[in-house]
Design a protein around this motif. Structure first.
Motif, mmCIF file in Angstrom:
data_model
loop_
_atom_site.group_PDB
_atom_site.id
_atom_site.type_symbol
_atom_site.label_atom_id
_atom_site.label_comp_id
_atom_site.label_asym_id
_atom_site.label_seq_id
_atom_site.Cartn_x
_atom_site.Cartn_y
_atom_site.Cartn_z
ATOM 1 N N THR A 76 -72.065 20.223 -28.067
ATOM 2 C CA THR A 76 -73.118 21.227 -28.277
ATOM 3 C C THR A 76 -72.682 22.559 -27.671
ATOM 4 O OG1 THR A 76 -74.245 20.878 -26.182
ATOM 5 C CG2 THR A 76 -74.860 19.396 -27.988
ATOM 6 N N GLU A 77 -73.463 23.583 -27.987
ATOM 7 C CA GLU A 77 -73.192 24.909 -27.444
ATOM 8 C C GLU A 77 -73.195 24.875 -25.906
ATOM 9 O OE1 GLU A 77 -72.027 27.379 -28.966
ATOM 10 O OE2 GLU A 77 -72.042 28.593 -27.135
ATOM 11 N N GLU A 78 -74.148 24.122 -25.330
ATOM 12 C CA GLU A 78 -74.247 24.047 -23.866
ATOM 13 C C GLU A 78 -73.017 23.368 -23.270
ATOM 14 O OE1 GLU A 78 -76.678 22.665 -25.903
ATOM 15 O OE2 GLU A 78 -77.890 24.511 -25.944
ATOM 16 N N ILE A 79 -72.573 22.306 -23.916
ATOM 17 C CA ILE A 79 -71.371 21.616 -23.429
ATOM 18 C C ILE A 79 -70.177 22.563 -23.479
ATOM 19 C CG2 ILE A 79 -69.715 19.773 -23.994
ATOM 20 C CD1 ILE A 79 -72.157 18.058 -24.855
ATOM 21 N N ARG A 80 -70.096 23.320 -24.540
ATOM 22 C CA ARG A 80 -68.990 24.271 -24.681
ATOM 23 C C ARG A 80 -69.030 25.309 -23.552
ATOM 24 N NH1 ARG A 80 -69.292 25.288 -30.117
ATOM 25 N NH2 ARG A 80 -67.947 23.466 -30.325
ATOM 26 N N GLU A 81 -70.233 25.825 -23.297
ATOM 27 C CA GLU A 81 -70.363 26.837 -22.235
ATOM 28 C C GLU A 81 -69.978 26.273 -20.861
ATOM 29 O OE1 GLU A 81 -74.116 29.016 -22.018
ATOM 30 O OE2 GLU A 81 -74.229 28.971 -24.207
ATOM 31 N N VAL A 82 -70.443 25.050 -20.606
ATOM 32 C CA VAL A 82 -70.123 24.426 -19.314
ATOM 33 C C VAL A 82 -68.613 24.222 -19.189
ATOM 34 C CG1 VAL A 82 -70.309 22.270 -17.983
ATOM 35 C CG2 VAL A 82 -72.370 23.341 -18.954
ATOM 36 N N ALA A 83 -68.008 23.708 -20.231
ATOM 37 C CA ALA A 83 -66.559 23.458 -20.197
ATOM 38 C C ALA A 83 -65.810 24.759 -19.928
ATOM 39 C CB ALA A 83 -66.108 22.838 -21.514
ATOM 40 N N LYS A 84 -66.254 25.826 -20.560
ATOM 41 C CA LYS A 84 -65.592 27.122 -20.389
ATOM 42 C C LYS A 84 -65.767 27.623 -18.950
ATOM 43 C CE LYS A 84 -65.238 31.684 -22.376
ATOM 44 N NZ LYS A 84 -66.030 32.740 -22.979
ATOM 45 N N ALA A 85 -66.994 27.564 -18.450
ATOM 46 C CA ALA A 85 -67.267 28.064 -17.098
ATOM 47 C C ALA A 85 -66.479 27.297 -16.051
ATOM 48 C CB ALA A 85 -68.765 27.972 -16.807
ATOM 49 N N GLU A 86 -66.274 25.999 -16.299
ATOM 50 C CA GLU A 86 -65.615 25.172 -15.285
ATOM 51 C C GLU A 86 -64.106 25.070 -15.511
ATOM 52 O OE1 GLU A 86 -67.311 23.612 -12.740
ATOM 53 O OE2 GLU A 86 -69.367 24.017 -13.393
ATOM 54 N N GLY A 87 -63.646 25.575 -16.632
ATOM 55 C CA GLY A 87 -62.218 25.463 -16.946
ATOM 56 C C GLY A 87 -61.790 24.027 -17.210
ATOM 57 N N ILE A 88 -62.660 23.275 -17.879
ATOM 58 C CA ILE A 88 -62.399 21.853 -18.144
ATOM 59 C C ILE A 88 -62.466 21.631 -19.648
ATOM 60 C CG2 ILE A 88 -63.468 19.549 -17.927
ATOM 61 C CD1 ILE A 88 -64.102 20.147 -15.108
ATOM 62 N N ASP A 89 -61.745 20.642 -20.090
ATOM 63 C CA ASP A 89 -61.722 20.319 -21.514
ATOM 64 C C ASP A 89 -63.120 19.953 -22.031
ATOM 65 O OD1 ASP A 89 -59.752 19.584 -23.802
ATOM 66 O OD2 ASP A 89 -61.177 17.901 -23.682
ATOM 67 N N GLU A 90 -63.469 20.493 -23.171
ATOM 68 C CA GLU A 90 -64.802 20.248 -23.757
ATOM 69 C C GLU A 90 -65.077 18.765 -23.987
ATOM 70 O OE1 GLU A 90 -64.732 22.452 -27.390
ATOM 71 O OE2 GLU A 90 -65.061 24.390 -26.403
#
Lengths: 425, 425
Positions: A13-27
């Motif tokens: 989801t969009e939220e998962i994508r944002e979290v992955a980006k903010a944390e520098g972790i694979d989606e």
């Protein structure tokens, strides 16, 4: 569909994508952990806050509690607290208001809070029960569930539910003979209700109904911690672990239904209890995100409990806690002021960052800072400070005279300057 | 005879007796540990301070650094700092003055300080070398030793000697490629001297002579930590451990001669490095008392370094550090004020107490406090607070209105009151 249900179906989801980006972790890693219930993203679409991930492998996050009391109701001040907390870097805000028009206060706060917003619906049910029936214990089951539903409908992203305060855990609590039996407000309300009515906790008995409400609004449940220790002497005892075992079962139920869930933890706890507490919690909940209050590593320092909680929070974060609820210097003494809120957030952010560093996260921040320090580049240092304003104020108090790039503590004796001259020059 | 020599001969000195009584430990146990060098009692008979034990099995102690800088010389303010630090509970005071008439300042401070009093004699040697020769690196070997002897003769109880900064450890430091090579003022003076003169550190080379001086005055040596890390990135590295290995050998020499010795430690260090650091130090020095600065668990929080050092200090104390050197909120920014000193002492006392609790020491304090809390006995709680004045001020800010024995945060929702009514009533 909840974010967790989508994640289970393989959807990023969009939220998962944002979290992955903010944390520098694979989606995909974030998606899988959301699906497994090891990461939560408290996000009610009605409120639509900034996406925030809490849980396995992510940065340790900081929550700030605000809210009126029955005695001090100043909505503007609470709005100011929310703003100051977010400016200081709080990742989530909880409104624990118990005084004034609770729906109205919540509405106003939801308008300004752009991070996940949490509540404890049982407070509202209790406040209304006092008005309606004259006693908290006379509230009905419907009153309880209605409070959850109303708040979810208003946009609340996560709510505390004291589902582990049951006949069984109250029985264990009685046998425990604690110095302070219970310090959780929500816990004490449920405990009193159970004893007075001779009935099981409705939130436990009808947990499925709570899950239905949560599912409808993608409300993240924070399974709290009515039995948290309020004294060093009562830490890590049978009452607390009894509650945790009950909660562990409910976490699994929630996961099956696709409802995001985290678990709350103590409380007052000596340093030597923290590691065991967190390891056991992570084991019996199969790695649910852990939201801890403090922990407070001594009872005797009121006025400094932001710091006492920071010591415990740093260690808890290092051992695996995911989400630190701040404590302010006013804890145990009075309703905090705006400045208390600021101090609480900063102390807890320092603790969270110390934990992150120990887990190998955000080490570049300190590295960059230290390079600036070695270069005596004060502007760069100030910009990298966790509280830039405070650091600038201190340096202005006593500016160096003889060596302007040093500080007034060492002056000509600045080790960095001596070393630069001899070791490297 | 030094206390250690007497202890070796089986004598329980008055100081050993006082320490045993204060700690609630058997006199014979304290005597044996003093004889073995696992406990020190810094006590120059000329000064004759209150007996203070530091080391194995004892409470974690707190040291407060005060002193003028070359730029800010206000002797009255430094005297005030010493008094405030002792009132706030500092167990020892170090005078790190580098500006003004150093002998005179030290004399005045020694008159008011009734706890063990420490110094860094190389600062005086360096300040005088600037006057005498125009450069620190031109000081003679005699200048160095004379500074130690003069200060011991004045009554100083313990002095820092940077004996581990040697040709060998400087070589290792060069190869280490740290972000910040060195932050110790004393360390940088010795390092510069070694490089400039191409000679070995006289305090290392003629350590026996230093021991003779120490023995004559029962001066406790604090073997410091020129290589301490000044950046999280540089923590627990080869340069630091090289110095520690050198110091470990000298600790054994000092013990043979009956000179009390402790060892200093870092510095900036992430939470996950603390346990290993302390265990290694305790092993290679055969359990010498460990005196740590901080440790500071992040670089990025100037303005809050008392708190940052408190997090590290609590954990260090729990893992076995014996003596915490405080850090004030002004650290890295400017010379601290009187209030900064007070904040530094209180933060570090909280850290030390948290460590003590985790080691099973002083648990009765928190127990008594929590009993008072359960009874909502505010007077008793205030009297047991680590900072009574601050706690009273907070409660006065927003006194409870509807439930005078509760606090204004919870009022009628006070969990303790609800529990008392239902669980126990």
């Amino acid at each position: 569909m909840t974010i967790m249900e989508e994640a289970k179906r393989g959807i990023i989801t969009e939220e998962i994508r944002e979290v992955a980006k903010a944390e520098g972790i694979d989606e995909e890693v974030v998606r899988r952990r959301v699906a497994e219930g090891k990461i939560v993203i408290p996000h009610n679409p009605i409120h639509n806050p900034k996406a925030l991930g809490i849980g396995k492998g992510l940065r340790v996050k900081v929550n700030a509690n605000i809210g009126t009391s029955r005695e001090y109701v100043n909505v503007e001040e609470e709005i100011e607290k929310a703003k100051v907390a977010m400016e200081a870097g709080a990742h989530a805000i909880m409104d624990l208001s118990t005084g004034g028009n609770l729906d109205e206060i919540r509405k106003k706060l939801l308008e300004v809070v752009y991070v996940p917003f949490g509540t404890v619906p049982i407070y509202q049910a209790a406040a209304e029960a006092i008005k309606k029936y004259g006693a908290i214990v006379d509230m009905s089951e419907d009153d309880m569930f209605n409070a959850f539903e109303k708040q979810a409908k208003q946009g609340v992203d996560f709510t505390v539910a004291h589902v582990g305060v049951t006949k069984l855990s109250v029985e264990r609590l009685k046998k425990q003979k604690r110095i302070i039996p219970m310090v959780s407000r929500g816990g004490s309300i449920h405990m009193a209700w159970i004893i007075h009515n001779g009935e099981e906790n409705p939130l436990y008995k009808n947990f499925d109904y709570l899950l239905e409400i949560a599912k409808e609004y993608d409300l993240t449940l924070s399974l709290g911690d009515g039995m948290r220790s309020g004294a060093i002497h009562d830490s890590n005892d049978r009452a607390k672990f009894q509650e945790l075992l009950i909660i562990g079962e409910l976490v699994e139920k929630a996961r099956e239904k696709g409802v995001q869930t985290m678990v709350e933890g103590p409380g007052h706890m000596p340093l030597n209890h923290i590691e065991a507490n967190i390891k056991i919690m992570k084991t019996v909940t199969k790695e649910a995100p852990y939201f801890v209050l403090g922990p407070l590593v001594t009872d005797v320092a009121p006025g400094y409990d932001h710091f006492v909680g920071g010591i415990g929070g740093a260690l808890a974060g290092y051992y695996g806690a995911d989400f630190l609820c701040y404590v302010t210097p006013a804890e145990h003494l009075c309703l905090p002021s705006v400045e208390d809120v600021r101090q609480g957030v900063i102390a807890t952010r320092i603790a969270a960052h110390a934990a992150n560093l120990a887990r190998g996260i955000d080490v570049e921040w300190d590295k960059e800072f230290s390079i600036a320090r070695q270069n005596l580049d004060w502007e760069k240092m100030f910009k990298l400070c966790i509280d830039e304003k405070k650091a600038r104020e201190y340096r202005q108090k006593r500016l160096p005279l003889e060596e302007e790039r040093a500080c007034s503590m060492c002056g000509k004796f600045c080790a960095i300057k001596i070393v630069n001259k001899y070791l490297e020059g």
